[in-house]
Design a protein around this motif. Structure first.
Motif, PDB file in Angstrom:
ATOM      1  N   GLU A  48       1.841   6.533  -6.976  1.00 16.78           N
ATOM      2  CA  GLU A  48       0.857   7.655  -7.499  1.00 16.78           C
ATOM      3  C   GLU A  48       1.320   8.883  -7.071  1.00 16.78           C
ATOM      4  O   GLU A  48       1.006  10.005  -8.016  1.00 16.78           O
ATOM      5  N   LEU A  49       1.810   9.134  -5.956  1.00 14.00           N
ATOM      6  CA  LEU A  49       2.204  10.778  -5.713  1.00 14.00           C
ATOM      7  C   LEU A  49       3.265  11.308  -6.571  1.00 14.00           C
ATOM      8  O   LEU A  49       3.267  12.330  -7.198  1.00 14.00           O
TER       9      LEU A  49
ATOM     10  N   ILE B 146       0.841  -1.319   0.120  1.00 12.04           N
ATOM     11  CA  ILE B 146       0.115   0.175  -0.074  1.00 12.04           C
ATOM     12  C   ILE B 146       0.669   1.128   0.054  1.00 12.04           C
ATOM     13  O   ILE B 146       0.631   2.380  -0.905  1.00 12.04           O
ATOM     14  N   ALA B 147       2.057   1.308   0.743  1.00 12.09           N
ATOM     15  CA  ALA B 147       3.045   2.310   0.780  1.00 12.09           C
ATOM     16  C   ALA B 147       3.496   2.637  -0.481  1.00 12.09           C
ATOM     17  O   ALA B 147       3.766   3.785  -0.870  1.00 12.09           O
TER      18      ALA B 147
ATOM     19  N   GLY C 119       2.382   1.827  -3.405  1.00 14.62           N
ATOM     20  CA  GLY C 119       1.254   2.428  -4.209  1.00 14.62           C
ATOM     21  C   GLY C 119       0.990   3.660  -4.228  1.00 14.62           C
ATOM     22  O   GLY C 119       0.745   4.432  -5.040  1.00 14.62           O
ATOM     23  N   VAL C 120       0.846   4.015  -2.908  1.00 18.27           N
ATOM     24  CA  VAL C 120       0.452   5.426  -2.744  1.00 18.27           C
ATOM     25  C   VAL C 120       1.782   6.406  -3.079  1.00 18.27           C
ATOM     26  O   VAL C 120       1.584   7.531  -3.816  1.00 18.27           O
TER      27      VAL C 120
END
Length: 82
Positions: free
Chosen positions: A37-38, A30-31, A33-34
């Motif tokens: 995306e950023l 999750i980290a 992927g975030v």
């Protein structure tokens, strides 16, 4: 009930370690992927800010607000033939 050397303690510890590793892996995914995306949003914003009247539309890519060529950029006149 659970002695320090009982067989149930091994499986309880094994299950806790396995669930901890799965939780850690999910958190890292999750980290990642975030973060990805950023970074992509930052790159798109940087690319769109290079042109002062262009903006990014997700389905169309970079579009121009006035629908055409830049009007403030003057092209030099072609040299005249002698």
């Amino acid at each position: 009930m659970y002695g320090p050397d009982g067989p149930d303690v091994f499986w309880l510890n094994f299950t806790n370690v396995a669930l901890g590793l799965v939780t850690l892996a999910c958190g890292l995914l999750i980290a990642g992927g975030v973060a990805r995306e950023l970074v992509l949003r930052w790159q798109r914003r940087a690319a769109a800010s290079a042109d002062d009247h262009a903006f990014a539309t997700p389905g169309l890519g970079v579009t121009m607000a006035d629908g055409g060529q830049r009007i403030d950029a003057r092209k030099p006149a072609p040299p005249k033939a002698r």
